[in-house]
Motif scaffolding. Structure first.
Motif, PDB file in Angstrom:
ATOM      1  N   PRO A 190       0.796  -1.220   0.000  1.00 31.90           N
ATOM      2  CA  PRO A 190       0.000   0.000   0.000  1.00 31.90           C
ATOM      3  C   PRO A 190       0.836   1.281   0.000  1.00 31.90           C
ATOM      4  CG  PRO A 190       0.117  -0.872   2.212  1.00 31.90           C
ATOM      5  CD  PRO A 190       0.869  -1.834   1.336  1.00 31.90           C
ATOM      6  N   ALA A 191       2.157   1.139   0.068  1.00 29.95           N
ATOM      7  CA  ALA A 191       3.053   2.297   0.202  1.00 29.95           C
ATOM      8  C   ALA A 191       3.666   2.673  -1.146  1.00 29.95           C
ATOM      9  CB  ALA A 191       4.154   1.977   1.209  1.00 29.95           C
ATOM     10  N   ASP A 192       4.382   3.780  -1.156  1.00 28.93           N
ATOM     11  CA  ASP A 192       5.115   4.210  -2.353  1.00 28.93           C
ATOM     12  C   ASP A 192       6.443   3.465  -2.483  1.00 28.93           C
ATOM     13  OD1 ASP A 192       3.113   6.069  -2.932  1.00 28.93           O
ATOM     14  OD2 ASP A 192       4.096   7.650  -1.757  1.00 28.93           O
ATOM     15  N   ASP A 193       7.041   3.109  -1.362  1.00 28.86           N
ATOM     16  CA  ASP A 193       8.348   2.436  -1.372  1.00 28.86           C
ATOM     17  C   ASP A 193       8.213   0.977  -1.786  1.00 28.86           C
ATOM     18  OD1 ASP A 193       9.434   4.805  -0.404  1.00 28.86           O
ATOM     19  OD2 ASP A 193       9.243   4.175   1.695  1.00 28.86           O
ATOM     20  N   THR A 194       9.314   0.398  -2.252  1.00 30.21           N
ATOM     21  CA  THR A 194       9.347  -1.014  -2.632  1.00 30.21           C
ATOM     22  C   THR A 194       9.220  -1.901  -1.394  1.00 30.21           C
ATOM     23  OG1 THR A 194      10.709  -0.537  -4.568  1.00 30.21           O
ATOM     24  CG2 THR A 194      10.746  -2.806  -3.738  1.00 30.21           C
ATOM     25  N   LEU A 195       8.432  -2.965  -1.517  1.00 29.82           N
ATOM     26  CA  LEU A 195       8.271  -3.964  -0.459  1.00 29.82           C
ATOM     27  C   LEU A 195       9.153  -5.161  -0.809  1.00 29.82           C
ATOM     28  CD1 LEU A 195       6.863  -5.257   2.008  1.00 29.82           C
ATOM     29  CD2 LEU A 195       4.958  -5.860   0.496  1.00 29.82           C
ATOM     30  N   THR A 196      10.069  -5.500   0.085  1.00 26.50           N
ATOM     31  CA  THR A 196      11.031  -6.573  -0.129  1.00 26.50           C
ATOM     32  C   THR A 196      10.675  -7.726   0.804  1.00 26.50           C
ATOM     33  OG1 THR A 196      12.722  -4.924  -0.675  1.00 26.50           O
ATOM     34  CG2 THR A 196      13.485  -7.150  -0.170  1.00 26.50           C
ATOM     35  N   PHE A 197      10.379  -8.913   0.245  1.00 32.21           N
ATOM     36  CA  PHE A 197       9.825  -9.988   1.076  1.00 32.21           C
ATOM     37  C   PHE A 197       9.988 -11.344   0.395  1.00 32.21           C
ATOM     38  CE2 PHE A 197       6.635  -9.196  -2.043  1.00 32.21           C
ATOM     39  CZ  PHE A 197       6.008 -10.414  -2.250  1.00 32.21           C
ATOM     40  N   SER A 198       9.748 -12.388   1.163  1.00 34.19           N
ATOM     41  CA  SER A 198       9.560 -13.747   0.663  1.00 34.19           C
ATOM     42  C   SER A 198       8.259 -14.289   1.239  1.00 34.19           C
ATOM     43  CB  SER A 198      10.722 -14.656   1.067  1.00 34.19           C
ATOM     44  OG  SER A 198      11.937 -14.221   0.512  1.00 34.19           O
ATOM     45  N   LYS A 252      19.139 -10.426  -0.700  1.00 38.02           N
ATOM     46  CA  LYS A 252      18.916 -11.791  -0.198  1.00 38.02           C
ATOM     47  C   LYS A 252      18.540 -12.721  -1.346  1.00 38.02           C
ATOM     48  CE  LYS A 252      15.660 -14.256   2.843  1.00 38.02           C
ATOM     49  NZ  LYS A 252      16.598 -15.280   3.328  1.00 38.02           N
ATOM     50  N   VAL A 253      18.970 -13.973  -1.268  1.00 34.47           N
ATOM     51  CA  VAL A 253      18.672 -14.948  -2.306  1.00 34.47           C
ATOM     52  C   VAL A 253      17.156 -15.135  -2.436  1.00 34.47           C
ATOM     53  CG1 VAL A 253      18.861 -16.906  -0.699  1.00 34.47           C
ATOM     54  CG2 VAL A 253      19.213 -17.265  -3.145  1.00 34.47           C
ATOM     55  N   ALA A 254      16.674 -15.180  -3.681  1.00 38.57           N
ATOM     56  CA  ALA A 254      15.273 -15.490  -4.008  1.00 38.57           C
ATOM     57  C   ALA A 254      14.289 -14.500  -3.391  1.00 38.57           C
ATOM     58  CB  ALA A 254      14.929 -16.917  -3.589  1.00 38.57           C
ATOM     59  N   ILE A 255      14.707 -13.268  -3.183  1.00 40.26           N
ATOM     60  CA  ILE A 255      13.840 -12.254  -2.582  1.00 40.26           C
ATOM     61  C   ILE A 255      12.950 -11.623  -3.659  1.00 40.26           C
ATOM     62  CG2 ILE A 255      15.339 -10.228  -2.863  1.00 40.26           C
ATOM     63  CD1 ILE A 255      13.563 -11.210   0.424  1.00 40.26           C
ATOM     64  N   HIS A 256      11.803 -11.089  -3.239  1.00 35.31           N
ATOM     65  CA  HIS A 256      10.893 -10.393  -4.157  1.00 35.31           C
ATOM     66  C   HIS A 256      10.902  -8.895  -3.852  1.00 35.31           C
ATOM     67  CE1 HIS A 256       9.038 -13.969  -5.951  1.00 35.31           C
ATOM     68  NE2 HIS A 256       9.221 -14.504  -4.773  1.00 35.31           N
ATOM     69  N   HIS A 257      10.858  -8.113  -4.915  1.00 38.03           N
ATOM     70  CA  HIS A 257      10.801  -6.657  -4.799  1.00 38.03           C
ATOM     71  C   HIS A 257       9.481  -6.206  -5.426  1.00 38.03           C
ATOM     72  CE1 HIS A 257      15.077  -6.555  -3.673  1.00 38.03           C
ATOM     73  NE2 HIS A 257      15.253  -7.450  -4.632  1.00 38.03           N
ATOM     74  N   LEU A 258       8.557  -5.769  -4.579  1.00 41.61           N
ATOM     75  CA  LEU A 258       7.222  -5.390  -5.039  1.00 41.61           C
ATOM     76  C   LEU A 258       7.099  -3.872  -5.047  1.00 41.61           C
ATOM     77  CD1 LEU A 258       4.420  -6.515  -5.873  1.00 41.61           C
ATOM     78  CD2 LEU A 258       3.784  -6.409  -3.448  1.00 41.61           C
ATOM     79  N   ALA A 259       6.857  -3.320  -6.219  1.00 40.92           N
ATOM     80  CA  ALA A 259       6.765  -1.866  -6.356  1.00 40.92           C
ATOM     81  C   ALA A 259       5.564  -1.321  -5.583  1.00 40.92           C
ATOM     82  CB  ALA A 259       6.660  -1.497  -7.834  1.00 40.92           C
ATOM     83  N   GLY A 260       5.627  -0.026  -5.291  1.00 36.99           N
ATOM     84  CA  GLY A 260       4.544   0.627  -4.564  1.00 36.99           C
ATOM     85  C   GLY A 260       3.203   0.450  -5.248  1.00 36.99           C
ATOM     86  N   HIS A 261       2.169   0.128  -4.442  1.00 32.12           N
ATOM     87  CA  HIS A 261       0.786  -0.003  -4.893  1.00 32.12           C
ATOM     88  C   HIS A 261       0.591  -1.142  -5.899  1.00 32.12           C
ATOM     89  CE1 HIS A 261       0.281   3.746  -2.737  1.00 32.12           C
ATOM     90  NE2 HIS A 261       1.303   4.212  -3.420  1.00 32.12           N
TER      91      HIS A 261
END
Length: 291
Positions: free
Chosen positions: A130-138, A270-279
């Motif tokens: 929901p944010a403008d910043d990138t969400l980095t997660f697995s 981090k290995v196999a990490i996801h970078h999800l763009a804002g919104h």
């Protein structure tokens, strides 16, 4: 506890962790899901978020700040809110709050859904940024199945895991709890894999699926009962605790991996990490057929 049911199956989902806790055959009363005996493993099917596996030293660095987080993240220990429910479907939601931000500073909305269709349970996950910043997660799932299934005279070693398509897969070795992605080894699954506890003496068998649709089936020639999980994910773990002689096995779809043995501690790399763009949204799904 949330109950879903149809003509064939009765399913229970716990709002704590949005965890699938029970799947029973209505006719026979057979329980398919591992019942969380703490002598072996006190969970049924935890949701892994915002990491899969373990971080080196149980910590990571993001935007120059160090955060602490234990194995598989915090979602499995948080209470989700039911946002939609009927007799065969439920959706549960977890949002970032002050407690999660102490461990993981990003905003997120994680929605977990279960849908019962005949003999099949469909699982889906939606990660919204929901944010403008990138969400980095697995993200990952960790369902455990009783072995044996319903036959008190059967043994763990009577069962086998059949993987389709039948081929030689690349397996990511684990060094302790960490991934050694530089030294993948072949695992011949052109024939069924016979279960034995020694398979897990170095933790999970981690298959590289490369997001190709794959079905893993737990069965025995001595019974008509089994389970089949179908998923298109980067990785799939097959696990039972060792050296415990635990009467269950897990099939674990993973959209992520434990820290690599050469990890720097930086979440961004981090290995196999996801970078999800804002919104934006990230979606994952799998299906389990119970027979």
């Amino acid at each position: 506890m949330i109950t879903l049911n149809n003509e064939y199956l009765t399913v229970q989902v716990n709002p704590l962790g949005a965890e699938l806790s029970s799947v029973k055959d209505n006719e026979s009363g057979l329980e398919y899901m591992w019942q969380a005996d703490k002598a072996y493993w006190g969970r049924h099917a935890p949701i892994l978020f915002p990491i899969v596996g373990r971080l080196q030293d149980n910590q990571y660095r993001l935007d120059g700040k160090v955060y602490q987080m234990t194995q598989h993240g915090f979602a499995r220990d948080r209470t989700f809110t039911v946002v939609d429910q009927d007799t065969t479907h439920v959706s549960l939601e977890l949002k970032a709050d002050a407690e999660t931000k102490a461990l993981f500073p990003s905003d997120f909305i994680l929605t977990i859904s279960y849908e019962l269709v005949d003999h099949q349970l469909k699982f889906s996950a939606d990660v919204a940024n929901p944010a403008d910043d990138t969400l980095t997660f697995s993200l990952g799932a960790h369902p455990g199945f009783n072995v044996p299934l319903g036959d008190p005279t059967a043994d763990f070693t009577d069962y086998q895991v059949t993987v389709s398509p039948k081929k030689v897969y690349q397996r990511v070795p684990l060094v302790g709890p960490y991934s050694d992605t530089q030294h993948s080894v072949p695992l011949d699954l052109t024939q069924p894999l016979s279960l034995n506890h020694g398979l897990f003496d170095h933790d999970a068998q981690v298959l590289t699926l490369d997001n190709h649709e794959t079905t893993v089936m737990l069965s025995t020639p001595d019974s008509d009962h089994g389970v089949a999980l179908t998923v298109a994910a980067p990785y799939l773990g097959i696990w039972s605790p060792y050296p415990k002689q635990a009467p269950f096995v897990c099939f674990e779809p993973w959209w992520g991996l434990a820290d690599d043995v050469q990890a720097t501690g930086d979440l961004e790399t981090k290995v196999a990490i996801h970078h999800l763009a804002g919104h934006e949204n990230f979606q994952a799904a799998y299906q389990i057929t119970y027979f």
